[in-house]
Design a protein around this motif. Structure first.
Motif: not given
Length: 209
Positions: A70-71, A89-96, A137-141, A143-147
């Protein structure tokens, strides 16, 4: 452009974001057959000492906290006089924040996100790290869906004293003791997380007038 050091490990793909001090690109590692994000910062744009301190702080904190599901994890870095490049980490192109705007935000979803957020914060606090800017805005996801909690530029170590000071954070999310100029500890992150939960359920911050 990747540094010569990082070019030996990663292939530069497309740009996926841009900020005040640089760009974020997707890179590919042939050895692991995995994609990552490369955060490239132009240090020449950092005229403010606070921005420079934030730049130096973030990779140290991320290295200390990695790995945790989760980090946002850091894998590699390169630094020169003019440039800092972080492989993360490569995160999805959106935030919480974007998730909150969706019409299907529900109590079960909010509870699941909150559980992951608190697991990430508990990990930070075990190392004496206070994030100090927890917000959607500082919380990402990934590609496995983990916050994933990210953006550790404002974070600090509590040290032996066990407290920190300084007016750091985002309006509506910052804890009262921070605004009042008092010493504080990791509980300010818990307050901010509570505000995040409120926003997930109500759509607006508490105390909004």
């Amino acid at each position: 452009m990747l540094s010569e050091t990082l070019k030996n490990k990663y292939q530069l793909c497309e740009e996926i974001g841009r900020g005040r001090f640089g760009v974020i690109s997707r890179v590919f590692c042939p050895l692991t057959e995995s994609s990552f994000a490369c955060k490239s910062i132009d240090k020449r744009l950092l005229s403010d000492p606070i921005d420079r301190e934030s730049l130096e702080n973030e990779p140290k904190v991320m290295t200390l906290l990695s790995p945790h599901s989760n980090i946002v994890q850091i894998y590699d870095m390169f630094e020169s006089d003019d440039t800092l490049q972080l492989i993360i980490d490569l995160c999805q192109p959106f935030t919480l924040y974007d998730k909150i705007l969706e019409p299907d935000m529900s109590e079960p979803k909010a509870a699941a996100y909150m559980q992951q957020l608190m697991l990430g914060l508990a990990h930070c606090h075990r190392f004496g790290i206070v994030h100090r800017d927890i917000k959607p805005d500082n919380i990402f996801f990934d590609f496995r869906g983990n916050l994933k909690i990210g953006d550790f530029g404002s974070s600090t170590w509590l040290g032996e004293v066990g407290t920190a000071d300084g007016l750091v954070g985002t309006p509506y999310y910052v804890a009262p003791e921070v605004v009042m100029g008092r010493a504080y500890n990791e509980k300010v992150d818990v307050w901010s997380a509570g505000v995040v939960l409120y926003v997930m359920l109500a759509g607006v911050p508490p105390f909004l007038r």
